[in-house]
Design a protein around this motif. Structure first.
Motif, short mmCIF file in Angstrom:
data_model
loop_
_atom_site.label_atom_id
_atom_site.label_comp_id
_atom_site.label_asym_id
_atom_site.label_seq_id
_atom_site.Cartn_x
_atom_site.Cartn_y
_atom_site.Cartn_z
N GLU A 172 0.79 -1.04 0.01
CA GLU A 172 0.11 0.12 -0.12
C GLU A 172 0.88 1.20 0.18
N SER A 173 0.10 2.33 -0.36
CA SER A 173 0.79 3.66 -0.39
C SER A 173 0.90 4.20 1.06
N PHE A 174 -0.33 4.11 1.69
CA PHE A 174 -0.55 4.34 3.11
C PHE A 174 -1.99 3.72 3.51
N ASP A 175 -2.04 3.93 4.75
CA ASP A 175 -3.35 3.12 5.35
C ASP A 175 -4.40 4.24 5.10
N VAL A 176 -5.69 3.40 4.31
CA VAL A 176 -6.72 4.23 3.94
C VAL A 176 -7.78 4.23 5.13
N THR A 177 -7.77 3.40 6.04
CA THR A 177 -8.62 3.00 7.07
C THR A 177 -9.07 4.55 7.43
N PRO A 178 -8.33 5.51 8.10
CA PRO A 178 -8.76 6.65 8.64
C PRO A 178 -9.62 7.47 7.70
N LEU A 188 -22.53 10.23 6.12
CA LEU A 188 -23.85 9.61 6.62
C LEU A 188 -24.66 10.76 7.24
N GLY A 189 -26.03 10.62 6.53
CA GLY A 189 -27.20 11.66 6.95
C GLY A 189 -26.76 13.13 6.14
N HIS A 190 -25.90 13.23 5.64
CA HIS A 190 -25.48 14.52 4.99
C HIS A 190 -26.73 14.99 4.15
N PRO A 191 -27.04 16.19 4.17
CA PRO A 191 -28.39 16.69 3.40
C PRO A 191 -28.07 16.42 1.98
N ASP A 192 -26.76 16.67 1.51
CA ASP A 192 -26.74 16.36 -0.07
C ASP A 192 -26.89 15.10 -0.53
N THR A 193 -26.84 13.94 0.43
CA THR A 193 -26.99 12.49 -0.06
C THR A 193 -28.31 12.04 0.08
N GLN A 194 -29.25 12.88 0.39
CA GLN A 194 -30.66 12.47 0.73
C GLN A 194 -31.64 12.41 -0.32
N ASP A 195 -31.21 12.93 -1.52
CA ASP A 195 -32.13 12.89 -2.61
C ASP A 195 -31.69 12.15 -3.85
N PHE A 196 -31.13 10.89 -3.73
CA PHE A 196 -30.41 10.29 -4.73
C PHE A 196 -31.60 9.48 -5.25
N GLY A 197 -31.58 9.21 -6.65
CA GLY A 197 -32.63 8.20 -7.17
C GLY A 197 -32.17 6.72 -7.13
N ARG A 198 -31.04 6.42 -6.69
CA ARG A 198 -30.62 5.16 -6.54
C ARG A 198 -29.14 5.19 -5.46
N LYS A 199 -28.97 3.89 -4.81
CA LYS A 199 -27.87 3.72 -4.03
C LYS A 199 -26.54 4.27 -4.48
N PHE A 200 -25.74 4.50 -3.57
CA PHE A 200 -24.12 5.08 -3.88
C PHE A 200 -23.13 4.48 -2.82
N LYS A 201 -22.34 3.93 -3.74
CA LYS A 201 -21.19 3.14 -2.99
C LYS A 201 -19.82 3.57 -3.20
N VAL A 202 -19.12 3.65 -2.10
CA VAL A 202 -17.87 4.28 -2.13
C VAL A 202 -16.91 3.17 -1.54
N ALA A 203 -15.60 3.23 -2.32
CA ALA A 203 -14.59 2.22 -1.80
C ALA A 203 -13.33 2.93 -1.83
N PHE A 204 -12.17 2.55 -0.78
CA PHE A 204 -11.02 2.91 -0.74
C PHE A 204 -10.16 1.76 -0.78
N SER A 205 -9.01 1.91 -1.62
CA SER A 205 -7.90 0.91 -1.68
C SER A 205 -6.63 1.52 -1.48
N GLY A 206 -5.81 0.74 -0.75
CA GLY A 206 -4.48 1.10 -0.29
C GLY A 206 -3.35 0.91 -1.61
N CYS A 207 -3.83 0.35 -2.59
CA CYS A 207 -2.87 0.15 -3.45
C CYS A 207 -3.70 -0.23 -4.83
N LYS A 208 -3.09 -0.17 -6.18
CA LYS A 208 -3.75 -0.20 -7.29
C LYS A 208 -3.71 -1.70 -7.83
N GLY A 209 -2.64 -2.40 -7.37
CA GLY A 209 -2.41 -3.94 -8.20
C GLY A 209 -3.17 -4.87 -7.71
N LYS A 210 -3.67 -5.00 -6.24
CA LYS A 210 -4.31 -6.13 -5.57
C LYS A 210 -5.80 -5.85 -5.72
#
Lengths: 757, 195
Positions: A172-178, A188-210
């Protein structure tokens, strides 16, 4: 009578406790028929309470579809019966759990579910067969250990996932946990995320190759990068958008090759705004952000997002979280120690070969606890919590391969850890190998399931586990992933051997099948998707797996040719020939076993497929605001009945402010629910313009709000407060009516435009 | 307060049949749903044979869960309620839960598939509470429950001595009591007649 609410009142964060009380009130209001089905469905989904198969009260029992005669006819959503058991999805940001949380999870599974904790492909835990009335207490018990189920389902930001070995990974480049944690709680609960037409998924990776965080399949993905800026090393992320699996898989597109750490939160917020504003709301099948990006192009999308970013009101949290990032550290319970002595235990060595990862921190390892089908019992969860306490502390993560990892285990402790895991039935070897089969719930519990993905996964797991040792290492390392339908919850596109459920008609009967997807790439963050070939009957899938793996072994071009490369070289035409060997279905009279699914002897039928709740209900933010106003009004009534007049007065006023705020935000989304902000805006935009005016009463109802707002010398008597309650009700009704008028007006304008065009 | 308990479970251990694959129970439970064999609103079958010492093969109902269960590495038939159980007091509610379990056990023993292969020992009983709020795993719960158990057992096995064993063990585990008879156990049918 003792209640969890009372018992845990000092242990729950106040905000979470309030949210759950609110949800409980909403349940009460729904029972009284005061909330519309669609609105309540989305409300419970956003609290993580999901529907389950047969919750429309009908089930095909192999002969015919029969009614399930639940005690009441009440509903908790369109065609969803109140008493039908449901699933509770518990989002675990970056999959991180501590021992105390594991203990609670075990208790909840035992008391409300079926004593099974199920780990999902997005680092959630799901509990099944839960009654909606139990969900507030279940949520309180989670809140007491710092877990919220908010927005685990529905059209919002789902669990933010991250590489389970981030922080201990050698690549990894660095720890993406925090960072993933900060993102999860910012959105979470942000006003700007309350009016979506569908779900929205976010992910973090520490490296590109794995495989890491599988950013390629996410709506928004971050890959850690470092960059030298003015001679100083800066942290940031390569940012991707618009990836997604499902029936129409899209690989994520690069948004920016380096986003500084100070910019990831505001950019996520800007993306949320663009998605909420321009994303499809009517056609559910085209409502994910990937379709928006595909439609307008990544360059235009980027331009819109950056323009939005420019006008965002400043938020201290954008950079405030960086203090937490710098302070982030994990504490092992043991000193590092390498395993220097030999262990003459073949089973231990087999397990060690596949389930252990040597951390970048010398003397420490990460242990993968391989869970068959992602399941473990309540008792196992408690025992695992104890093993964690003893050997690795609170450093436990769930993985997207439906396993659990124990981080920071001293290497010298591995034999002891193995023995203890073995004692509780959790020392299964083969993590990440051919028999560590991943599967979504499929027809077992999912309303959309077409074929029994878990039944097939269980069968393959059993068969392959017994033969694992005889396999060539090239076969051992292959991955199998199964989805019950095309929606890809089992992530079949990323597997060497992927399968998803379909059905076929043979001689007038329906036969369960699986469509075969071969050669997907797990590495490179789910770098490319597999080749979809034909379908085979469910009962022939294990034979097909044997055949194609044998063929790979026999015909690969040298030991270096990967399965993926082999599939590409072999080509669809040749693959079809192999598939054809297994595609025939004998007549029912000759072999009826083809006409039922794995571990389900009912004659197969697809009549149980219902309307899925993955898509949630399209409910705009104004609907939630008006619902919230209704709830506050209801609470004010109760407070009045209890003689708490001042509180009732204040709550009723707040209800009006919330309703007015909902309308105001249709025009200006940055207005918070504070009376001093809402009332002037409301006056300007809705009263002075006449938009709020009733055909007969004119602006009278709006004046109720203004009068109460301007009355600085309130008297809190029963009669005065009763009057305000009546005015509040009329105001909320007028807000509903105003909203309806605006919707109709917009619709008429759209129609006129279409006619004109 | 144990008087508020409704999430009650009873398990009868097997006398024989521990070698029958858990998957063999799947078609039986499906058939029960098809034929409406039990009084509860039966919903579906859940299969956990892949999990060691787990809930085995379950028949999920609205009122509670039935299962050929292997929790604690002890195979038996379990029923536990998940909704309010009728009855004015805990002993009555215990009787309701017991009656539902016995009805299922009787059916299972009579299944042709398991003829002479499966039997339950109705003299080896485990009673548990899936409610850590009203029935935590503690000596206090046991002290409050013991007279209720006596009253219940007097109804189930009148004039028969029994031994009840409660050990707190891991306090996180649910409250659980093991009961064993001094004499031979009765049949499911006889016990049902007493309830």
């Amino acid at each position: 009578m003792t209640t969890w609410k009372e018992t845990l009142k000092d242990e729950m964060p106040a905000e979470l406790a309030q949210e759950i009380d609110t949800f409980e009130t909403q349940i009460g209001l729904k029972k009284q028929g005061k909330i519309d089905d669609k609105l309540f469905a989305e409300t419970r989904l956003r609290r993580g309470a999901y529907g389950q198969r047969y919750d429309n009260g009908q089930r095909h029992d192999g002969v015919e579809t029969r009614e399930l005669h639940y005690p009441t006819a009440a509903t908790k959503g369109p065609d969803t019966l109140w008493d039908a058991p449901g699933m509770m999805r518990i989002k675990i940001p970056f999959g991180g759990m501590n021992a105390e949380q594991m203990d609670v999870m075990a208790d909840l599974a035992e008391e409300y579910s079926d004593a099974i904790c199920h780990v999902t492909t997005r680092q959630d835990i799901q509990l099944h067969y839960i009654h909606i009335d139990d969900t507030p207490d279940l949520q309180r018990r989670l809140a007491a250990v710092g877990i919220t189920t908010r927005e685990a389902c529905g059209n919002g930001v789902r669990n933010v996932t991250a590489c389970p070995i981030s922080g201990v990974c050698n690549d990894e480049s660095f720890d993406v946990t925090p960072y993933s944690k900060a993102m999860a709680f910012f959105l979470l609960g942000h006003p700007d995320t309350q009016d979506f037409g569908r779900k929205f998924k976010v992910a973090f990776s520490g490296c590109k190759g794995k495989a890491c965080g599988l950013t390629n399949i996410h709506d928004l993905g971050f890959i850690a990068r470092k960059k030298m800026v003015d001679g100083e090393e800066k942290r940031g992320f390569e940012m991707y958008v618009g990836g997604g699996l499902g029936a129409v898989p899209y690989e994520a597109k690069p948004f920016d090759e380096f986003v500084p750490e100070t910019e990831i939160l505001p950019l996520a917020q800007a993306i949320s705004r663009v998605f909420a504003r321009l994303g499809e709301k009517r056609n559910r099948g085209r409502a994910r952000i990937k379709f928006l990006i595909d439609k307008i192009g990544i360059d235009e999308f980027r331009r819109l997002v950056l323009a939005e970013r420019e006008i965002l009101p400043h938020d201290e949290r954008w950079t405030g979280y960086l203090d937490d990032v710098r302070a982030w550290e994990e504490t092992p319970v043991k000193e590092p120690a390498e395993l220097t002595t030999g262990v003459s235990d073949a089973q231990f060595e087999t397990w060690r070969a596949t389930n252990i990862y040597r951390q970048k921190q010398k003397g420490y390892t990460t242990v993968t606890v391989a869970l068959p089908l992602g399941d473990l019992t309540s008792w196992q969860m408690r025992q695992l919590a104890d093993i964690a306490r003893k050997y690795c502390g609170d450093n436990v993560r769930l993985t997207v391969e439906q396993n659990i990892v124990l981080r920071w285990v001293a290497e010298a402790d591995l034999p002891a850890v193995y023995r203890e895991l073995e004692h509780v039935g959790l020392a299964q070897p083969g993590a990440g190998t051919i028999f560590d089969v991943v599967s979504c719930p499929g027809t077992d519990t999912c309303k959309l399931g077409i074929s029994s993905s878990r039944g097939l996964a269980g069968e393959l797991h059993e068969r392959l586990a017994t033969r694992y040792q005889q396999f060539d290492s090239a076969i051992q390392g292959l991955r199998i992933k199964i989805s019950g339908c095309f929606n890809s919850c089992g992530q079949h596109h990323l597997a060497d051997l992927g399968f998803y459920g379909v059905s076929r008609k043979v001689g007038g009967r329906t036969v369960p099948h699986f469509r075969v997807v071969l050669g997907g790439q797990w590495e490179n963050n789910g770098g490319s998707y597999g080749l979809t070939v034909g379908a085979v009957p469910s009962k022939r899938v294990p034979d097909f797996v044997d055949r194609i793996t044998e063929k790979y072994l026999a015909e690969r071009e040298g030991e270096q040719e990967s399965f993926q490369a082999f599939i590409q070289r072999f080509g669809k035409r040749e693959l079809k020939k192999v598939l054809d060997e297994f595609s025939a279905v004998p007549p029912y009279e000759m072999d009826p076993s083809y006409y039922s699914d794995w571990r389900d002897p009912r004659e197969y039928s697809i009549t149980d497929i219902g309307v899925g709740e993955c898509a949630g209900e399209v409910v705009s933010r104004i609907d939630f605001d008006l619902q919230n106003a209704e709830r506050l009004y209801f609470e004010a009534q109760l407070q009045h009945e209890e003689g708490n007049y001042q509180k009732a007065d204040e709550t009723a006023f707040q209800a009006m402010v919330v309703a007015a705020g909902g309308l105001v935000r249709l025009e200006n989304q940055d207005v918070p629910d504070e009376a001093d902000k809402v009332v002037p805006e409301f006056r300007k935009r809705f009263y002075d313009t006449g938009l709020f005016h009733d055909k007969y009463a004119g602006g009278k109802f709006a004046e109720y709000l203004f009068n109460r707002y301007e009355d600085t010398n309130r008297e809190y008597t029963a009669d005065k407060v009763r009057l305000l309650l009546e005015e509040t009700q009329l105001f909320i009704e007028a807000a509903h009516a105003c909203n309806t008028r605006l919707i109709e007006q917009a619709s008429a304008e759209r129609k006129a435009k279409l006619d004109k065009d | 307060m144990i008087t508020d308990l409704h999430r009650i479970g009873i398990k009868f251990l097997t006398a024989r049949g521990d070698d029958i694959p858990l998957t063999d129970f799947i078609p039986i439970f499906h058939a029960w749903i098809q034929e409406g064999k039990l009084e509860d609103v039966m919903i579906d079958v859940a299969e956990y044979s892949h999990v060691p010492a787990g809930p085995g093969t379950m028949l999920i109902a609205h009122e509670g869960n039935y299962a050929i269960d292997e929790t604690g590495n002890r195979r038996g038939f379990v029923y536990y309620s998940k909704q309010e159980v009728s009855g004015d007091n805990l002993a009555d509610r215990l009787a309701v839960v017991c009656r539902k379990n016995l009805a299922a056990c009787k059916l299972l023993e009579a299944e042709d598939t398991f003829k002479d292969r499966l039997a339950f020992d109705f003299g080896r009983i485990e009673i548990f509470f899936n409610d850590r709020l009203n029935g935590p795993n503690s000596d206090e719960t046991w002290q409050a429950f013991e007279p209720v158990l006596k009253s219940f057992m007097a109804r189930l096995y009148p004039n028969t001595d029994f031994e009840a064993r409660y050990e707190t063990g891991d306090p996180r585990e649910r409250f659980s009591v093991s009961v064993s008879l001094q004499d031979d156990a009765a049949s499911a049918e006889d016990l049902l007649a007493r309830l």
